[in-house]
Design a protein around this motif. Structure first.
Motif, short mmCIF file in Angstrom:
data_model
loop_
_atom_site.label_atom_id
_atom_site.label_comp_id
_atom_site.label_asym_id
_atom_site.label_seq_id
_atom_site.Cartn_x
_atom_site.Cartn_y
_atom_site.Cartn_z
N GLU A 259 11.76 10.70 1.24
CA GLU A 259 11.83 9.98 2.54
C GLU A 259 11.41 9.82 3.68
N ALA A 260 11.06 10.74 4.21
CA ALA A 260 9.95 11.30 5.66
C ALA A 260 8.59 10.25 5.49
N ASN A 261 8.37 11.08 4.16
CA ASN A 261 6.64 10.52 4.20
C ASN A 261 6.55 9.15 3.54
N GLN A 262 7.54 8.55 3.62
CA GLN A 262 7.50 6.78 3.74
C GLN A 262 7.88 6.71 4.84
N ILE A 263 8.30 7.34 6.13
CA ILE A 263 8.03 6.78 7.83
C ILE A 263 7.34 7.42 7.89
N PHE A 264 6.63 8.05 7.70
CA PHE A 264 5.21 8.37 8.36
C PHE A 264 4.51 7.91 7.84
N ALA A 265 4.41 7.29 6.60
CA ALA A 265 3.60 6.65 6.27
C ALA A 265 3.61 4.95 7.33
N THR A 266 4.49 4.56 7.04
CA THR A 266 4.94 3.01 7.95
C THR A 266 3.94 3.51 9.43
N TRP A 267 4.90 4.83 10.05
CA TRP A 267 3.91 3.87 11.12
C TRP A 267 2.52 5.02 11.46
N ASP A 268 2.04 5.43 10.35
CA ASP A 268 0.52 5.29 10.25
C ASP A 268 0.03 3.78 10.02
N LEU B 67 -9.10 9.84 11.02
CA LEU B 67 -8.15 10.32 11.83
C LEU B 67 -7.27 9.70 10.44
N LYS B 68 -6.78 8.66 10.09
CA LYS B 68 -5.65 8.81 9.47
C LYS B 68 -6.07 8.85 7.44
N ARG B 69 -7.23 9.82 7.58
CA ARG B 69 -6.94 9.79 6.05
C ARG B 69 -7.48 10.81 5.48
N THR B 70 -6.61 12.07 6.77
CA THR B 70 -6.43 13.36 6.29
C THR B 70 -4.87 13.52 5.04
N PRO B 71 -6.17 14.53 3.62
CA PRO B 71 -6.03 13.83 2.50
C PRO B 71 -4.30 14.50 2.40
N GLU B 72 -3.63 14.43 1.57
CA GLU B 72 -2.10 14.94 1.60
C GLU B 72 -1.44 15.19 2.27
N SER B 73 -1.63 14.32 3.89
CA SER B 73 -0.87 14.12 4.68
C SER B 73 -0.92 12.58 5.49
N PHE B 74 -0.39 13.19 6.52
CA PHE B 74 -0.46 11.19 7.41
C PHE B 74 -0.75 11.69 8.98
N PHE B 75 -1.49 10.75 9.65
CA PHE B 75 -1.95 10.69 10.89
C PHE B 75 -0.74 11.54 11.81
N THR B 76 0.11 10.86 11.41
CA THR B 76 1.91 10.97 12.35
C THR B 76 2.14 12.40 12.22
N LEU C 213 0.78 -1.13 0.18
CA LEU C 213 -0.10 0.46 -0.16
C LEU C 213 0.55 0.87 -0.27
N ILE C 214 1.92 1.20 0.65
CA ILE C 214 3.03 2.24 0.96
C ILE C 214 3.76 2.62 0.14
N GLN C 215 4.11 1.62 -1.24
CA GLN C 215 5.01 1.67 -2.22
C GLN C 215 3.78 1.68 -3.62
N MET D 261 9.30 7.71 18.26
CA MET D 261 9.03 6.79 18.04
C MET D 261 10.24 5.44 16.90
N GLU D 262 11.22 5.94 16.87
CA GLU D 262 12.18 6.10 16.06
C GLU D 262 12.90 4.20 16.83
N ARG D 263 12.70 5.21 18.04
CA ARG D 263 13.60 4.30 19.31
C ARG D 263 12.55 2.76 19.66
#
Length: 288
Positions: free
Chosen positions: A191-200, A217-226, A180-182, A238-240
């Motif tokens: 790369e930041a968006n990939q991380i946000f998408a993975t967190w979501d 809330l996860k369905r925010t257009p052109e953005s991510f919940f996180t 779904l992410i890819q 989060m990274e840790r």
């Protein structure tokens, strides 16, 4: 469990039974069948490889479960990697196959003069020799809790009662999650968006929010919940948490040295050429 079954890092739970071993067979149709897909993403190839390699999972006690088509997408992405690595052993007839790696040196590389150190080591041999670790889940509870340094603040609206929330419940991503992410151009744009998408996708519950509220809330257009609600002070937390709760090969202590300047350039694993041992050998015209 017999030696012809491999242990998975997570496995699958079906009908309240945990199946964390797999029986690996030579890929149906050969490795070309795995590559015969219009989707060029690595995760699509992994999914096809898993489908061709595994038909049955087993519990610790040896109870079997025959996979159905819908099960494959739910296999954790890191388990697909494990299955793929075992398939490489079968294809190459090597217990310690070598996947070509190249490590970038940030110290001595210059603009238009990037320096990479080629490494030819077997990951399995490194594991066997205790130089890197392989980490498995001890039970079927893969979810983990993340306590945030700064609570998420959700305004009251038509879709949410709102409030402050300082806990996230997360789980490792599956093959379908990664696909779904890819396939999301916005998620893959940086790369930041990939991380946000993975967190979501990894967040499966926020105590205090209903599933309906969280999914909306996860369905925010052109953005991510996180990206929208997480305070940047929480990024390191989060990274840790993702690293601490990860399973698979832990090569954080692997020693790799630059072949140019001799400096340590870290280890980890370079998976860029992961599929190369599965490719047919180039046709040789020698002797024609």
């Amino acid at each position: 469990m017999t030696k012809d079954k491999i242990r998975l890092y997570f496995g699958l739970t079906r009908n309240e039974e945990w199946y964390n071993y797999a029986e690996i067979f030579p890929c149906e149709g050969g490795t070309l069948a795995m590559l015969d897909t219009g989707d060029k993403t690595g995760i699509s190839r992994f999914k096809k490889l898993v489908k061709g390699s595994v038909k049955t999972l087993y519990s610790e006690e040896g109870k079997s479960y025959n996979l159905i088509p819908a099960d494959y997408g739910g296999i954790r992405a890191i388990d697909a990697w494990k299955i793929g690595y075992e398939q490489i052993k079968i294809t190459t007839d090597e217990e310690h196959p070598i996947i070509p790696e190249n490590f970038f040196c940030e110290v001595c590389s210059r603009p238009n003069e990037e320096r990479y150190t080629p490494v030819r080591e077997s990951w399995q041999k490194l594991i066997d020799d205790g130089l890197i670790d392989e980490v498995f889940s001890d039970d079927s509870s893969w979810k983990f809790e993340v306590k945030l340094e700064c609570p998420i603040v959700v305004p009251q609206s038509q879709i949410s009662v709102g409030g402050e929330f300082d806990t996230l419940i997360m789980q490792p991503v599956s093959l379908d999650d990664v696909m779904l992410i890819q396939k999301d151009n916005f998620a893959m744009s940086t790369e930041a968006n990939q991380i946000f998408a993975t967190w979501d996708i990894a967040i499966v519950n926020v105590p205090g929010l209903s599933d309906r509220e969280l999914n909306t809330l996860k369905r925010t257009p052109e953005s991510f919940f996180t990206k929208t609600y997480l305070d940047p002070k929480n990024y390191e937390t989060m990274e840790r948490a993702m690293v601490q709760n990860a399973k698979g090969i832990d090569a954080s202590d692997r020693k790799v040295y630059c072949s140019y300047c001799g400096g340590e350039i870290g280890g980890y694993l370079d998976q860029t050429n992961f599929f190369s041992p599965l490719l047919p050998k180039p046709f040789s015209r020698k002797g024609m």
